[in-house]
Design a protein around this motif. Structure first.
Motif, short mmCIF file in Angstrom:
data_model
loop_
_atom_site.label_atom_id
_atom_site.label_comp_id
_atom_site.label_asym_id
_atom_site.label_seq_id
_atom_site.Cartn_x
_atom_site.Cartn_y
_atom_site.Cartn_z
N PRO A 1 -3.65 1.90 14.90
CA PRO A 1 -3.31 1.67 16.39
C PRO A 1 -2.33 0.44 16.49
O PRO A 1 -2.49 -0.55 15.82
CB PRO A 1 -4.52 1.29 17.09
CG PRO A 1 -5.57 1.89 16.18
CD PRO A 1 -5.06 1.75 14.91
N GLN A 2 -1.49 0.56 17.48
CA GLN A 2 -0.24 -0.58 17.43
C GLN A 2 -0.74 -1.36 18.48
O GLN A 2 -1.53 -1.12 19.45
CB GLN A 2 1.03 0.22 18.13
CG GLN A 2 1.45 1.05 17.05
CD GLN A 2 2.79 1.38 16.93
OE1 GLN A 2 3.55 0.58 17.38
NE2 GLN A 2 3.28 2.51 16.55
N THR A 3 -0.69 -2.83 18.15
CA THR A 3 -1.19 -3.77 19.05
C THR A 3 0.00 -4.62 19.84
O THR A 3 -0.37 -5.38 20.72
CB THR A 3 -1.91 -4.89 18.23
OG1 THR A 3 -1.18 -5.46 17.38
CG2 THR A 3 -3.04 -4.11 17.54
N LYS A 4 1.07 -4.59 19.61
CA LYS A 4 2.18 -5.17 20.18
C LYS A 4 2.34 -4.55 21.82
O LYS A 4 2.01 -3.27 21.87
CB LYS A 4 3.52 -5.05 19.51
CG LYS A 4 4.15 -3.55 19.31
CD LYS A 4 5.26 -3.58 18.66
CE LYS A 4 5.99 -2.42 18.10
NZ LYS A 4 4.84 -1.44 17.68
N PRO A 5 2.63 -5.35 22.57
CA PRO A 5 2.84 -4.97 23.95
C PRO A 5 3.85 -3.90 24.18
O PRO A 5 3.69 -3.05 25.12
CB PRO A 5 2.89 -6.07 24.85
CG PRO A 5 3.23 -7.12 23.96
CD PRO A 5 3.04 -6.76 22.54
N VAL A 6 4.86 -4.10 23.55
CA VAL A 6 6.09 -3.26 23.66
C VAL A 6 6.82 -2.73 22.51
O VAL A 6 6.76 -3.50 21.62
CB VAL A 6 7.13 -3.71 24.75
CG1 VAL A 6 8.35 -2.84 25.02
CG2 VAL A 6 6.33 -4.28 25.95
N ASP B 1 13.98 7.30 24.82
CA ASP B 1 12.74 7.87 25.73
C ASP B 1 12.25 9.08 25.24
O ASP B 1 11.45 9.75 25.87
CB ASP B 1 13.54 8.08 27.01
CG ASP B 1 14.65 8.96 27.12
OD1 ASP B 1 15.12 9.20 26.04
OD2 ASP B 1 14.93 9.20 28.56
N ASP B 2 12.81 9.39 24.01
CA ASP B 2 12.45 10.74 23.47
C ASP B 2 11.54 10.68 22.10
O ASP B 2 12.14 10.06 21.19
CB ASP B 2 13.58 11.70 23.26
CG ASP B 2 12.85 13.14 22.84
OD1 ASP B 2 11.86 13.38 22.24
OD2 ASP B 2 13.76 14.08 23.07
N SER B 3 10.13 10.81 22.27
CA SER B 3 9.37 10.26 21.13
C SER B 3 9.41 11.33 19.84
O SER B 3 8.87 11.38 18.92
CB SER B 3 8.07 10.07 21.41
OG SER B 3 7.46 11.28 22.15
N ASN B 4 9.99 12.56 20.26
CA ASN B 4 9.85 13.65 19.15
C ASN B 4 11.38 14.08 18.97
O ASN B 4 11.42 15.42 19.19
CB ASN B 4 8.81 14.90 19.50
CG ASN B 4 8.64 15.62 18.41
OD1 ASN B 4 8.29 15.40 17.57
ND2 ASN B 4 8.77 17.01 18.72
N GLY C 1 14.58 8.53 12.44
CA GLY C 1 13.90 8.47 13.81
C GLY C 1 13.05 7.16 14.14
O GLY C 1 12.87 6.33 13.39
N HIS C 2 12.75 7.29 15.56
CA HIS C 2 12.07 6.24 15.79
C HIS C 2 10.56 6.11 15.16
O HIS C 2 9.96 7.16 15.05
CB HIS C 2 11.83 6.15 17.37
CG HIS C 2 12.95 6.04 18.16
ND1 HIS C 2 13.91 4.94 18.03
CD2 HIS C 2 13.87 6.87 18.95
CE1 HIS C 2 15.08 5.06 18.69
NE2 HIS C 2 15.03 6.19 19.23
N VAL C 3 9.95 5.06 14.93
CA VAL C 3 8.54 4.84 14.56
C VAL C 3 7.74 4.77 15.75
O VAL C 3 6.58 5.14 15.90
CB VAL C 3 8.25 3.38 13.78
CG1 VAL C 3 8.47 2.30 14.58
CG2 VAL C 3 7.12 3.52 13.11
N ASP C 4 8.35 4.17 16.98
CA ASP C 4 7.48 4.30 18.25
C ASP C 4 8.59 4.12 19.46
O ASP C 4 9.83 3.89 18.93
CB ASP C 4 6.51 3.21 18.12
CG ASP C 4 7.01 1.80 17.91
OD1 ASP C 4 8.33 1.59 17.87
OD2 ASP C 4 6.27 1.02 17.61
N THR C 5 8.20 4.08 20.51
CA THR C 5 8.98 4.00 21.76
C THR C 5 8.02 3.01 22.69
O THR C 5 7.08 2.75 22.14
CB THR C 5 9.02 5.21 22.54
OG1 THR C 5 8.02 5.79 22.98
CG2 THR C 5 9.99 6.39 21.78
N LYS C 6 8.58 2.63 23.86
CA LYS C 6 7.66 1.82 24.74
C LYS C 6 6.28 2.19 25.09
O LYS C 6 5.72 1.94 25.76
CB LYS C 6 8.83 1.38 25.90
CG LYS C 6 9.85 0.46 25.46
CD LYS C 6 10.74 0.00 26.66
CE LYS C 6 11.74 -0.75 26.29
NZ LYS C 6 12.64 -1.31 27.34
N THR C 7 6.37 3.59 25.17
CA THR C 7 5.28 4.41 25.54
C THR C 7 4.26 4.69 24.28
O THR C 7 3.09 5.29 24.59
CB THR C 7 5.66 6.09 26.13
OG1 THR C 7 6.24 6.64 25.34
CG2 THR C 7 6.43 5.49 27.58
#
Length: 234
Positions: free
Chosen positions: A13-18, A116-119, A140-146
């Motif tokens: 699980p990721q713990t950073k807020p954004v 804004d596209d996680s996939n 590719g992104h490891v994560d996004t803001k969501t």
């Protein structure tokens, strides 16, 4: 930019807020096209910062040294003709994602995949296409803001894992992973990752390592090195 400690397990699980978007530490020495070295900057608040740099005199467009992370199998497939990638599949980490083409924008920076596209994965279209001779670059992104994104578990791949890319010419290029490495963004091995290669190879790249709250960036990049293992019709 030297090897750094391995990043934490990407499925924790990721713990950073954004979460930041993929935007840093992609540098590639020029080959025949004379592109020059490139730099991707990974920052939560900035867009991709892939800027042409002057090519270091010591870097030549020669074949990189054969290492465990770059050397293809002795039975590697011959190169395919150029064809744009359409879909990426990595069964071991449940990835199935379409491609978008990435290029240098009017600002002189590489436009990243939409944050804004996680996939969605991006292919640097001015480099080798997957299956062509050379190192094809896919980011590719490891994560996004969501939440977690397409490459959130990239670091979980192991040697022997398969990466499948469906191309526009309806061929499927199957790549076999040679190694997975985490590199500090402060000492990224440009030659090792981006140098021209005599056979079809693949580099999958995302953010990794610790998340620095003060800079609002990840401190490492995760790089998967793979070679073309087989080809079939889609």
């Amino acid at each position: 930019m030297a090897a750094a400690p391995q990043p934490p397990q990407p499925n924790q699980p990721q713990t950073k807020p954004v979460s930041p978007s993929l935007t840093r530490a992609l540098r590639w020495p020029a080959v025949a096209a004379g592109l020059g070295a490139l730099l991707i900057h990974n920052s939560m608040e900035s867009q991709a910062d892939l800027k042409p740099q002057s090519r270091p005199a010591a870097i030549a467009p020669a074949t990189p040294r054969a290492t465990a992370s770059t050397a293809p199998s002795a039975t590697a497939e011959p190169a395919l003709p150029r064809s744009a990638p359409e879909r990426l599949s990595i069964p071991a980490i449940a990835v199935s994602a379409p491609f978008t083409e990435l290029s240098i924008g009017a600002s002189g920076q590489l436009d990243p995949p939409p944050a804004d596209d996680s996939n969605l994965v991006g292919w640097f279209q001015d480099g080798a296409s997957p299956g062509e001779r050379g190192a094809s670059i896919v980011v590719g992104h490891v994560d996004t803001k969501t939440g977690p994104a397409v490459f959130s578990r990239l670091g979980a791949l192991r040697p022997g894992s398969m990466v499948r890319i469906i191309r526009a010419d309806r061929t499927v290029a199957n790549f076999k992973v040679d190694s997975v490495k985490a590199f500090s963004k402060e000492d990224f091995p440009n030659d090792r990752v981006y140098a021209d290669t005599p056979s079809p190879q693949l580099r999958l790249i995302t953010c990794g390592g610790a998340y620095n709250q003060s800079t609002r960036e990840y401190e490492e990049n995760v790089v998967v090195f793979a070679h073309l293992d087989s080809v079939r019709r889609a």
